[in-house]
Design a protein around this motif. Structure first.
Motif, short mmCIF file in Angstrom:
data_model
loop_
_atom_site.label_atom_id
_atom_site.label_comp_id
_atom_site.label_asym_id
_atom_site.label_seq_id
_atom_site.Cartn_x
_atom_site.Cartn_y
_atom_site.Cartn_z
N SER A 1 -1.69 3.13 13.70
CA SER A 1 -2.89 3.73 14.27
C SER A 1 -3.05 5.14 13.68
O SER A 1 -2.37 5.49 12.69
CB SER A 1 -2.82 3.73 15.79
OG SER A 1 -4.07 4.12 16.31
N GLY B 1 0.82 -1.21 0.00
CA GLY B 1 0.00 0.00 0.00
C GLY B 1 0.86 1.26 0.00
O GLY B 1 2.08 1.20 -0.12
N TYR B 2 0.18 2.37 0.15
CA TYR B 2 0.84 3.69 0.05
C TYR B 2 1.95 3.87 1.10
O TYR B 2 3.14 3.98 0.75
CB TYR B 2 -0.24 4.76 0.17
CG TYR B 2 0.22 6.18 0.30
CD1 TYR B 2 1.25 6.70 -0.50
CD2 TYR B 2 -0.39 7.03 1.23
CE1 TYR B 2 1.65 8.02 -0.37
CE2 TYR B 2 -0.01 8.35 1.35
CZ TYR B 2 1.02 8.83 0.56
OH TYR B 2 1.41 10.14 0.69
#
Ligand SMILES: NC(=O)c1ccc[n+]([C@@H]2O[C@H](COP(=O)([O-])OP(=O)(O)OC[C@H]3O[C@@H](n4cnc5c(N)ncnc54)[C@H](O)[C@@H]3O)[C@@H](O)[C@H]2O)c1
Ligand SMILES: O=c1ccn([C@@H]2O[C@H](COP(=O)(O)OP(=O)(O)O[C@H]3O[C@H](CO)[C@@H](O)[C@H](O)[C@H]3O)[C@@H](O)[C@H]2O)c(=O)[nH]1
Length: 338
Positions: A124, A16-17
């Motif tokens: 988070s 992912g990014y």
């Protein structure tokens, strides 16, 4: 696997990014990486092909695949990025978010426990704080998330805390503020489908590939009425994971850290900065608020500085937007092939 097998770090959501930028930096530091990603939102092309990086396509909830990974590799720590991440979507589809962001990671935690791997770095978010009681937000600010996405992250934090007390897990919660920008050399960047994040959407609008930017509300209690966010460069975030791994190994302690610059920008200010960087006008329209959005999220990140030795290097919004613009206009036009 034998005694000579080198240790590896398992990176979930590594294609992912933020995960791919982190893999790049951890690889450069010489770490062995095992990436697990189901490629629902990630891209295989975002990861360099290297002898020190093993890629497995699959989900965090796939117990037999996880066991295979732990049998094949000596995993000393897990960096858990894999999650659904769209605040607005989570309000309409909470089940999707609780299933993927809590139930599936429970399987990961179970397998970690059964293999005696107790070190975890968890992606988070500042969205666990909800609407601010004071600004900037420090790590002791009450956590009252206002979206199912933010709640899913908050609940997983609580679960990992309990695993720490009962089973000796050690954790670092990295509460990212708004990840943005692209690798400074323009080689990798943000490519989400659908794209809902403010800066890439504005750049696509500037390129004429997307319609006028819809500003979600201008009636917030902020100086210009639009929401304030703390935009933090993705390479700064990536660097923090290396420091967090050292923290777990050397201090053998657990903690939660905010990662932001300490400066908030309103949606209107981001639009102006995008116009400065691109030298183009960016059309916009005001639409109603998006449910689940907090008014202002700005970090107090001094704990990360004193405990991890981390500080944002890319402090100006201009340079963050400039890096994303370079990726958008690079050879791949801001899109991976796969
Ligand atoms: N982007 C931000 O501004 C931001 C801010 C705070 C926190 N975060 C958190 O950081 C993490 C990474 O965010 P991102 O922006 O890189 O998102 P992303 O969607 O680009 O990356 C998430 C990756 O996880 C994979 N994935 C999702 N669910 C999976 C599953 N069950 N099993 C295996 N792979 C799965 C996706 O395919 C994707 O490659 C997420 O946990 C997100 O909640 C992001
Ligand atoms: O078309 C758009 C898109 C966004 N916004 C506003 O721009 C700001 C930033 O929005 P966005 O880029 O969608 O990011 P967030 O909703 O803040 O969420 C990101 O940042 C969070 C931390 O704040 C992470 O936890 C999430 O995973 C990540 O998607 C918010 O005020 C939005 O209301 C608009 O007005 N119009």
């Amino acid at each position: 696997m034998n005694n000579k097998t080198p240790t590896s770090i398992l990176i979930t959501g590594g294609a992912g990014y933020i995960g791919s930028h982190t893999c790049r930096i951890l690889s450069k530091k010489g770490l062995n990486l095992v990436v697990l990603d189901n490629l629902e939102y990630g891209h295989r092309d975002a990861l360099e092909v290297s002898e020190n990086l093993h890629f497995y396509q699959g989900s965090v909830g796939n117990e037999s695949l996880l066991k295979k990974i732990f049998i094949n590799h000596k995993i000393e720590a897990v960096v858990h990025f894999a999650a659904y991440t769209y605040v607005g979507e989570s309000v309409a589809q909470p089940e999707k978010y609780y299933e993927n962001n809590i139930l599936q990671p429970m399987t990961l935690l179970r397998v970690m426990k059964s293999f005696g791997c107790v070190n975890i770095i968890f992606s988070s978010t500042c969205a666990t704080y909800g609407n601010p009681h004071y600004l900037p937000l420090d790590e002791n600010h009450p956590q009252h998330p206002v979206s199912p996405y933010g709640k899913s992250k908050y609940f997983l934090e609580q679960i990992i805390r309990d695993y720490s007390k009962a089973y000796g897990f050690r954790y670092v919660f990295l509460r990212y503020f708004n990840a943005s920008g692209a690798a400074m050399d323009g080689s990798i960047g943000e490519d989400h489908d659908p794209e809902t994040h403010l800066i890439p959407l504005l750049l696509k609008t500037a390129k004429g590939e997307s319609g006028p930017l819809k500003i979600f509300g201008n009636d917030y209690e902020t100086p210009d009425g639009t929401c304030l966010r703390d935009y933090i460069h993705v390479e700064d975030l990536a660097e923090a994971h290396f420091l967090a791994l050292s923290y777990l190994q050397q201090r053998k302690a657990s903690n939660a850290f905010n990662l932001g610059t300490g400066k908030g920008y309103s949606v209107m200010e981001v639009i102006h900065e995008v116009e400065n960087v691109t030298n183009r006008k960016v059309p916009f329209e005001i639409v109603p608020r998006r449910e689940g959005d907090a008014t202002s999220l700005v970090a107090q990140a001094s704990l990360a500085k004193s405990q991890l030795g981390w500080e944002a290097k890319h402090k100006s919004l201009y340079s963050i937007v400039e890096s994303a613009w370079k990726w958008e206009n690079g050879p791949s036009n801001g899109k991976y092939n796969n």
